[in-house]
Design an enzyme around this catalytic site. Sequence first.
Site, PDB file in Angstrom:
ATOM      1  N   ARG A  33      -6.491  -0.936   8.864  1.00 13.72           N
ATOM      2  CA  ARG A  33      -5.128  -1.195   8.369  1.00 13.72           C
ATOM      3  C   ARG A  33      -5.016  -2.568   7.698  1.00 13.72           C
ATOM      4  O   ARG A  33      -4.168  -2.762   6.828  1.00 13.72           O
ATOM      5  CB  ARG A  33      -4.125  -1.063   9.524  1.00 13.72           C
ATOM      6  N   ILE A  59       4.821  -1.099   4.902  1.00  9.05           N
ATOM      7  CA  ILE A  59       3.840  -0.184   5.490  1.00  9.05           C
ATOM      8  C   ILE A  59       4.424   0.204   6.843  1.00  9.05           C
ATOM      9  O   ILE A  59       4.901  -0.642   7.589  1.00  9.05           O
ATOM     10  CB  ILE A  59       2.454  -0.868   5.621  1.00  9.05           C
ATOM     11  N   SER A  60       4.414   1.508   7.162  1.00 13.42           N
ATOM     12  CA  SER A  60       5.078   1.982   8.378  1.00 13.42           C
ATOM     13  C   SER A  60       4.378   1.467   9.633  1.00 13.42           C
ATOM     14  O   SER A  60       3.194   1.127   9.622  1.00 13.42           O
ATOM     15  CB  SER A  60       5.090   3.508   8.418  1.00 13.42           C
ATOM     16  N   GLN A  61       5.138   1.468  10.724  1.00 12.76           N
ATOM     17  CA  GLN A  61       4.621   1.117  12.045  1.00 12.76           C
ATOM     18  C   GLN A  61       3.535   2.130  12.446  1.00 12.76           C
ATOM     19  O   GLN A  61       3.731   3.336  12.274  1.00 12.76           O
ATOM     20  CB  GLN A  61       5.809   1.202  13.003  1.00 12.76           C
ATOM     21  N   PRO A  62       2.403   1.675  12.962  1.00 13.44           N
ATOM     22  CA  PRO A  62       1.329   2.608  13.352  1.00 13.44           C
ATOM     23  C   PRO A  62       1.794   3.743  14.268  1.00 13.44           C
ATOM     24  O   PRO A  62       1.357   4.882  14.109  1.00 13.44           O
ATOM     25  CB  PRO A  62       0.323   1.693  14.057  1.00 13.44           C
TER      26      PRO A  62
END
Length: 210
Positions: A33, A59-62
């Site tokens: 990431r 970028i989205s949260q994992p």
Amino acid sequence: MTSARTRERLIGRLREQGIRDEQTLAALSAIPRHLFVDEALASRAYEDTALPIGHGQTISQPYIVARMTAALRASGPLERVLEIGTGSGYQAAVLARLAGHLYTVERIAGLVRAARQRFQMLRLANISVRHADGCEGWPEEAPFDAIIVTAAARTVPTTLFSQLKEGGRLVVPVGGDGQELLLYRRRGTAVSFERLEAVNFVPLLPGGIV
Ligand code: SAH
């Protein structure tokens, strides 16, 4: 720190939060990431948070990446998958590990360029990127087994339902200030849905590319 150990700690946290699908966890573990964010933010890449990627986007949260990926995997095949909202390319890269071919559409030219470079660098050959308005889907490549929208829709563009195969699934955050993650399934001309959870995405902006 961008070490394997830091990455594994994140995977452990996702497991604790209820992500049980080992293949989804393995895909997140395989995609670095830190290469999907600015160097200045790389040290925070394995925190379970959304991060800025420029152009007012994130970028989205994992956890959310894992949740959406696992929901699509649990509900059926992933041979041909369409993503709306490429952003950094991270969700696309994770899904591409589990899909036959991953198509992804982004409206901001700078993000398209950066994502393409990352896919090349990581030799992810089963991803196609298009600079276009995702509300139109990708008609030339339809129908899809699954569609994932990674920006919040006030209302889901009906075009997207028409690009699903019979039994195809669509996962999408719906709403404005308060959003819910919904998982739709198409059966013939009917569409059913279930609620997954409360989420907080940047908006899906209809009409036009930049
Ligand atoms: N999936 C991304 C996060 C996406 S953020 C990742 O893993 O990094 C949402 C993205 O959707 C933004 O990049 C935004 O530009 C894009 N977007 C918003 N409206 C869109 C539209 N109509 N068509 C295509 N992309 C859109």
